[in-house]
Design a protein around this motif. Structure first.
Motif, PDB file in Angstrom:
ATOM      1  N   PHE A  40       0.874  -1.497   0.332  1.00 20.33           N
ATOM      2  CA  PHE A  40       0.479   0.149   0.304  1.00 20.33           C
ATOM      3  C   PHE A  40       0.751   1.068  -0.286  1.00 20.33           C
ATOM      4  CE2 PHE A  40      -2.142  -3.928   2.970  1.00 20.33           C
ATOM      5  CZ  PHE A  40      -3.337  -3.435   1.771  1.00 20.33           C
TER       6      PHE A  40
ATOM      7  N   VAL B  28       0.666   5.188   0.317  1.00 19.32           N
ATOM      8  CA  VAL B  28       0.026   6.954   0.858  1.00 19.32           C
ATOM      9  C   VAL B  28       0.906   7.838   0.227  1.00 19.32           C
ATOM     10  CG1 VAL B  28      -0.802   8.721   2.801  1.00 19.32           C
ATOM     11  CG2 VAL B  28      -1.172   5.892   3.230  1.00 19.32           C
TER      12      VAL B  28
ATOM     13  N   THR C   7      -4.528   6.902  -2.403  1.00 20.84           N
ATOM     14  CA  THR C   7      -3.170   6.094  -1.717  1.00 20.84           C
ATOM     15  C   THR C   7      -3.319   5.091  -2.711  1.00 20.84           C
ATOM     16  OG1 THR C   7      -6.193   5.903  -0.742  1.00 20.84           O
ATOM     17  CG2 THR C   7      -4.519   6.699   1.153  1.00 20.84           C
TER      18      THR C   7
ATOM     19  N   ASP D 227      -3.826   0.788  -3.349  1.00 16.89           N
ATOM     20  CA  ASP D 227      -3.783  -0.081  -3.126  1.00 16.89           C
ATOM     21  C   ASP D 227      -2.970  -1.551  -3.902  1.00 16.89           C
ATOM     22  OD1 ASP D 227      -4.888  -3.222  -2.517  1.00 16.89           O
ATOM     23  OD2 ASP D 227      -6.640  -2.208  -1.842  1.00 16.89           O
TER      24      ASP D 227
ATOM     25  N   TRP E 289      -6.271   3.248  -6.876  1.00 19.05           N
ATOM     26  CA  TRP E 289      -6.280   3.605  -6.160  1.00 19.05           C
ATOM     27  C   TRP E 289      -8.026   4.092  -5.484  1.00 19.05           C
ATOM     28  CZ3 TRP E 289      -2.539   6.731  -6.217  1.00 19.05           C
ATOM     29  CH2 TRP E 289      -1.064   6.511  -7.204  1.00 19.05           C
TER      30      TRP E 289
ATOM     31  N   PRO F 296      -8.607   7.572   0.400  1.00 13.66           N
ATOM     32  CA  PRO F 296      -7.360   7.965   2.126  1.00 13.66           C
ATOM     33  C   PRO F 296      -8.858   8.331   2.848  1.00 13.66           C
ATOM     34  CG  PRO F 296      -7.056   9.759   0.744  1.00 13.66           C
ATOM     35  CD  PRO F 296      -7.744   9.149  -0.481  1.00 13.66           C
TER      36      PRO F 296
ATOM     37  N   THR G 181      -4.070   8.430   5.899  1.00 12.20           N
ATOM     38  CA  THR G 181      -4.455   7.036   6.344  1.00 12.20           C
ATOM     39  C   THR G 181      -4.751   5.923   5.256  1.00 12.20           C
ATOM     40  OG1 THR G 181      -3.235   5.274   8.032  1.00 12.20           O
ATOM     41  CG2 THR G 181      -5.198   6.568   8.026  1.00 12.20           C
ATOM     42  N   MET G 182      -4.538   4.739   5.808  1.00 11.64           N
ATOM     43  CA  MET G 182      -4.391   3.662   3.966  1.00 11.64           C
ATOM     44  C   MET G 182      -5.810   3.191   4.314  1.00 11.64           C
ATOM     45  SD  MET G 182      -2.981   2.852   1.354  1.00 11.64           S
ATOM     46  CE  MET G 182      -4.626   1.675   0.238  1.00 11.64           C
TER      47      MET G 182
ATOM     48  N   THR H 111       1.509   5.370   7.144  1.00  8.47           N
ATOM     49  CA  THR H 111       0.579   6.745   7.635  1.00  8.47           C
ATOM     50  C   THR H 111       1.170   8.530   7.123  1.00  8.47           C
ATOM     51  OG1 THR H 111      -0.348   5.592   8.924  1.00  8.47           O
ATOM     52  CG2 THR H 111      -0.559   8.003   9.433  1.00  8.47           C
TER      53      THR H 111
END
Length: 592
Positions: free
Chosen positions: A109, A111, A121, A123, A285, A288, A300-301, A478
């Motif tokens: 992942f 950020v 973010t 993924d 994408w 977040p 953060t994710m 993060t």
């Protein structure tokens, strides 16, 4: 010793009472007297792993698990690359110099916060192959078959790392793709020197690698003796794969010769990944998770990572409590952090999974009203029994080896990436003719509801195996803002302990006034609902705190190893950067 309630504490109790119809927790002052002393900590005493100093730089910083990877990232920054360029180069370098977790055969992942403050973010978590099914690791009686989801070809999910880096560079990269791959190619083809920790780790893992890869000689010396620190590890086949990725981008991995070798490896070991699985993989994408905490903002994710949801829950559970006044790692501070972790991990097990497959009440889970209600059954007088703690009730809802790196460039763009093979050296499968390790991420699914995975985490139907589904993760890359400006870039490996390590590292800075490196050095603890115990690094708690917790029924387990491998960056008040890499391993910060 009991003290009278302060006016602040009384006010907080009233706030909690009026915001929930359930009986609130009664807030009171902590029992402990320990206060963090930054001058004292620099001597290496007072519950710190070491007195390792941070690295200070003015223009750019990279913090990663291996010095060679950090050097590669800084070189890219010096060459005019931005934070994403450096992150791509570091990711591929780690695939060479950090085989225990760095990878092209895994996922992760990202950020990203650009210099204007806009957050993104990505993924690139692995996916279950199309032939996967929810009972694939169970025997005829419905019992979990030992090792089937962790060791060997059937444990492998469709890798996402290469697609993730291609996608990140496509959207935000500045330097040519070929330039970013060359350092990793050089390290693979020319070799690099093993550290003491790496030599020991490779040597201890070789029996399993030989077991899973009969007839192959990857990661083995010609004379079959143990690896020694300083010896060169050369990986010619991996270098050839990296050259294909350099020349062809995504197609250099998911199609052509590399794909042919990977699928042949799957067929050789009765794995499930096919050509179609590789061609169909795409990173995603996602929006977040952005949440305020006092005068800070947490970026953060979101799921498929559980880390962001859990981190925001933990921080908001702490927000009304006077833990700064109670003190760092004092009895009451530790108690409420344990109890918060207990409830958050129960929520994780009940609610979270792949957002492409499962509807998740993320906004409700992170709302202050809901989190206030989670304190209703807590008492300072005794530990909560995890058997009595379930995932919370939300109206309308239907039912350990990783690596992290952080990058900040001269313009203030920041990247936080956590990437993994899952277990150390993943599934132990090395792709014949290609020389790279494959993940064992399928174990991160709920193989059977209520049965723990390799990290002891309990899952449920939300995280059940399904074709094309991403498995739930604890990774928690993060970024933290302070008063609207970039402040911290944070993350760590550690399986189920990632969330609590990131949580404590952030709180050590925000609430206890530590520098970034001091917070990384600080000894840590962990609770994850089930099993119902608190593990802690030796020395993390004072004798007074230990006695307090034990007297209230907490099960405590002193670790013989350590928690986390943090790689973090903080922007200091004068605008310079503090790189903070973990003294528990080879982690290294470099800047310029």
């Amino acid at each position: 010793m009991n003290r009278s309630l302060s006016l602040v504490t009384v006010f907080l109790s009233v706030v909690l009472l009026t915001s929930s119809c359930r009986k609130p927790v009664s807030l009171r002052e902590g029992q402990g007297v320990y206060q963090y002393d930054s001058e004292k900590s620099r001597t290496g005493s007072d519950r710190f792993f070491s007195n390792k100093p941070g690295v200070i730089a003015s223009s750019g910083m990279v913090a990663s698990a291996h010095p060679e990877a950090s050097r590669v990232g800084v070189d890219i920054l010096k060459a005019g690359g931005n934070a994403v360029d450096a992150a791509v180069a570091v990711q591929f370098a780690l695939a060479v110099v950090y085989p225990v977790a760095g990878n092209i055969g895994g996922g992760g992942f990202m950020v990203y916060r650009d210099k204007a403050g806009t957050a993104y973010t990505l993924d690139f978590r692995e996916k279950a192959p199309a032939k996967a099914h929810k009972d694939m690791y169970l025997d005829a009686a419905g019992n979990v078959v030992p090792d089937l989801s962790t060791l060997g070809h059937l444990a492998v999910g469709v890798p996402g790392s290469v697609d993730g880096m291609v996608e990140a560079h496509r959207r935000f990269g500045k330097l040519p793709w070929t330039q970013l791959l060359q350092p990793a190619i050089d390290l693979a083809e020319k070799g690099f020197a093993l550290t003491t920790i790496q030599a020991a780790g490779l040597t201890s893992t070789l029996p399993l690698i030989r077991q899973v890869n009969p007839g192959k000689t990857y990661f083995q010396k010609a004379d079959t003796t143990a690896w020694q620190p300083g010896e060169q590890l050369v990986q010619k086949d991996l270098g050839a794969v990296l050259r294909r990725i350099q020349a062809q981008g995504r197609a250099g991995f998911y199609e052509g010769e590399t794909a042919r070798l990977l699928v042949a490896e799957m067929q050789r070991g009765r794995g499930l990944i096919t050509d179609e699985d590789l061609k169909n993989y795409r990173s995603a994408w996602r929006e977040p998770i952005v949440a305020p905490y006092k005068n800070y903002r947490i970026i953060t994710m979101p799921p498929t990572s559980s880390g962001g949801v859990a981190l925001v829950q933990l921080m908001r559970l702490m927000e009304p409590l006077p833990i700064r006044r109670w003190g760092w790692n004092t009895d009451s501070t530790v108690q409420v952090m344990i109890e918060a972790e207990r409830r958050v991990y129960a929520d994780r097990a009940k609610f979270l999974g792949d957002p492409d497959f499962v509807k998740m009440p993320v906004d409700q889970l992170t709302s202050r009203d809901y989190l206030t209600s989670r304190w209703a059954d807590f008492s300072y007088a005794k530990a909560t029994d995890s058997r009595q703690v379930k995932g919370g009730m939300i109206p309308g809802y239907e039912s350990m080896e990783t690596t992290h790196f952080s990058v900040v460039d001269k313009d203030g763009n920041a990247v936080s990436i956590t990437t993994t093979l899952n277990g150390g050296y993943g599934s132990k499968v090395v792709v014949g003719g290609a020389g790279f390790l494959l993940n064992n991420e399928m174990d991160d699914f709920s193989v059977k509801p209520g049965v723990p995975n390799m990290f002891g985490l309990i899952g449920n139907q939300a995280n059940a195996i399904a074709p094309g589904k991403r498995m739930l993760s604890s990774m928690t890359p993060t970024i933290v803002e302070k008063e609207g400006k970039l402040y911290m870039v944070v993350g760590t490996p550690g399986g189920s302990t990632i969330i609590t390590s990131v949580f404590q590292t952030i709180m050590n800075v925000l609430e206890h006034g530590m520098t970034m490196q001091e917070s990384v050095n600080a000894l840590k603890f962990h609770h994850q609902w089930l099993p119902d115990k608190t593990t802690f690094e030796s020395g993390a708690f004072s004798e007074q705190t230990l006695q307090y917790l034990q007297s209230r029924g907490y099960t405590l387990e002193r670790l013989t190893n350590s928690l986390g491998r943090m790689d973090c960056i903080m922007v200091r008040p004068d605008g310079t950067l503090e790189g903070a890499s973990d003294p528990r391993s080879d982690n290294t910060s470099m800047g310029y």
